[in-house]
Design a protein around this motif. Structure first.
Motif, short mmCIF file in Angstrom:
data_model
loop_
_atom_site.label_atom_id
_atom_site.label_comp_id
_atom_site.label_asym_id
_atom_site.label_seq_id
_atom_site.Cartn_x
_atom_site.Cartn_y
_atom_site.Cartn_z
N VAL A 1 0.88 -1.17 0.00
CA VAL A 1 0.00 0.00 0.00
C VAL A 1 0.91 1.22 0.00
N TYR A 2 0.58 2.20 -0.83
CA TYR A 2 1.40 3.39 -0.96
C TYR A 2 0.50 4.62 -0.88
N LEU A 3 0.85 5.57 -0.03
CA LEU A 3 0.13 6.83 0.09
C LEU A 3 1.10 7.97 -0.18
N ASN A 4 0.61 8.97 -0.91
CA ASN A 4 1.46 10.11 -1.25
C ASN A 4 0.59 11.36 -1.23
N GLY A 5 1.11 12.43 -0.65
CA GLY A 5 0.33 13.66 -0.61
C GLY A 5 1.24 14.86 -0.46
N THR A 6 0.69 16.04 -0.72
CA THR A 6 1.47 17.27 -0.59
C THR A 6 0.91 18.11 0.54
N SER B 1 15.31 15.11 0.89
CA SER B 1 14.35 14.15 1.41
C SER B 1 14.97 13.36 2.55
N GLY B 2 14.11 12.87 3.41
CA GLY B 2 14.52 11.98 4.49
C GLY B 2 13.56 10.81 4.53
N ARG B 3 14.11 9.63 4.71
CA ARG B 3 13.30 8.41 4.68
C ARG B 3 13.78 7.46 5.76
N ALA B 4 12.83 6.83 6.43
CA ALA B 4 13.15 5.78 7.39
C ALA B 4 12.47 4.51 6.91
N THR B 5 13.11 3.37 7.10
CA THR B 5 12.52 2.09 6.70
C THR B 5 12.62 1.11 7.85
N ARG B 6 11.47 0.55 8.21
CA ARG B 6 11.45 -0.48 9.25
C ARG B 6 11.31 -1.84 8.58
N ARG C 1 5.54 23.01 -1.50
CA ARG C 1 6.93 22.53 -1.53
C ARG C 1 7.21 21.26 -0.73
N VAL C 2 6.24 20.75 0.00
CA VAL C 2 6.48 19.59 0.86
C VAL C 2 5.60 18.43 0.41
N ALA C 3 6.20 17.27 0.30
CA ALA C 3 5.47 16.04 -0.04
C ALA C 3 5.77 14.99 1.02
N LEU C 4 4.74 14.27 1.41
CA LEU C 4 4.87 13.18 2.36
C LEU C 4 4.40 11.90 1.71
N SER C 5 5.04 10.81 2.04
CA SER C 5 4.60 9.52 1.52
C SER C 5 4.86 8.44 2.56
N ALA C 6 4.14 7.35 2.42
CA ALA C 6 4.32 6.19 3.28
C ALA C 6 4.00 4.95 2.46
N GLU C 7 4.78 3.91 2.67
CA GLU C 7 4.58 2.65 1.98
C GLU C 7 4.65 1.51 2.98
N TYR C 8 3.73 0.57 2.86
CA TYR C 8 3.75 -0.64 3.66
C TYR C 8 3.74 -1.82 2.70
N ALA C 9 4.61 -2.78 2.95
CA ALA C 9 4.67 -3.98 2.10
C ALA C 9 4.71 -5.23 2.98
N TYR C 10 4.05 -6.27 2.50
CA TYR C 10 4.01 -7.54 3.21
C TYR C 10 4.31 -8.65 2.21
N GLU C 11 5.20 -9.54 2.60
CA GLU C 11 5.55 -10.68 1.76
C GLU C 11 5.64 -11.92 2.64
N ARG D 1 7.78 2.30 5.27
CA ARG D 1 8.73 3.30 4.77
C ARG D 1 8.06 4.68 4.68
N PRO D 2 8.13 5.50 5.75
CA PRO D 2 7.67 6.89 5.65
C PRO D 2 8.77 7.78 5.05
N GLU D 3 8.36 8.81 4.32
CA GLU D 3 9.34 9.70 3.67
C GLU D 3 8.77 11.11 3.61
N ALA D 4 9.65 12.10 3.80
CA ALA D 4 9.29 13.51 3.63
C ALA D 4 10.25 14.13 2.62
#
Length: 159
Positions: free
Chosen positions: A17-22, A75-80, A26-36, A61-64
């Motif tokens: 699942v991927y979400l992206n918004g502004t 940009s800055g991104r963290a991944t768990r 000038r600022v965009a935020l996104s988050a991605e969740y993946a399951y395998e 994976r949240p990102e700004a």
């Protein structure tokens, strides 16, 4: 002539699942969740020589990102990563060792878009906290960097 054929299968579950918004211009935020989840009715051999019959991985994976009008962006991104693997060394035994891994990795990027969209110059810092982890089996589309890595990229575009 009689032949025995054995069909090997795996029960695979893949989802994301991927979400992206502004926020403003000038600022965009996104988050991605993946399951395998891969559950085998046969065994595969791990990178260190053990047999595996279950691999389950979750990533968050949240990102700004921020963009400036003069071409600079950052940009800055963290991944768990949260992973579980059942592995064993003896095919005749039903005993399994469950390996679990749960860790975060942080990445940052600074770049400059060249005038007239000729390309970009990007400086990436992957695993900036130099997070060490004991075990992680990456999926086909995943890039996990086990040590702090700095990359400078120059990309050109043809107009």
């Amino acid at each position: 002539l009689a032949t025995d054929t054995e069909e090997r299968t795996s029960d695979d579950w893949l989802s994301s699942v991927y979400l992206n918004g502004t926020i403003g211009e000038r600022v965009a935020l996104s988050a991605e969740y993946a399951y395998e989840r891969r559950d085998f009715d046969f065994t595969q051999i791990s990178q260190i020589g053990f047999f595996e019959d279950l691999v389950e991985t979750q990533t968050l994976r949240p990102e700004a990102r921020v963009f400036f009008p003069f071409g600079l962006y950052a940009s800055g991104r963290a991944t768990r990563y949260n992973q579980r693997v059942d592995q064993f060394g003896d095919l005749t035994s039903g005993a399994r060792d469950r390996l679990e891994s749960d860790f975060w990795i942080g990445d940052v990027q600074v770049g400059y878009r060249l005038p007239h969209r000729w390309g970009s110059v990007t400086l990436d810092a992957l695993n900036v906290t130099d997070r060490e982890f004991v075990f992680y089996r990456s999926s086909l589309d995943e890039r996990v960097v086990p040590a702090r890595t700095i990359m400078l990229s120059l990309r050109f575009a043809s107009n």
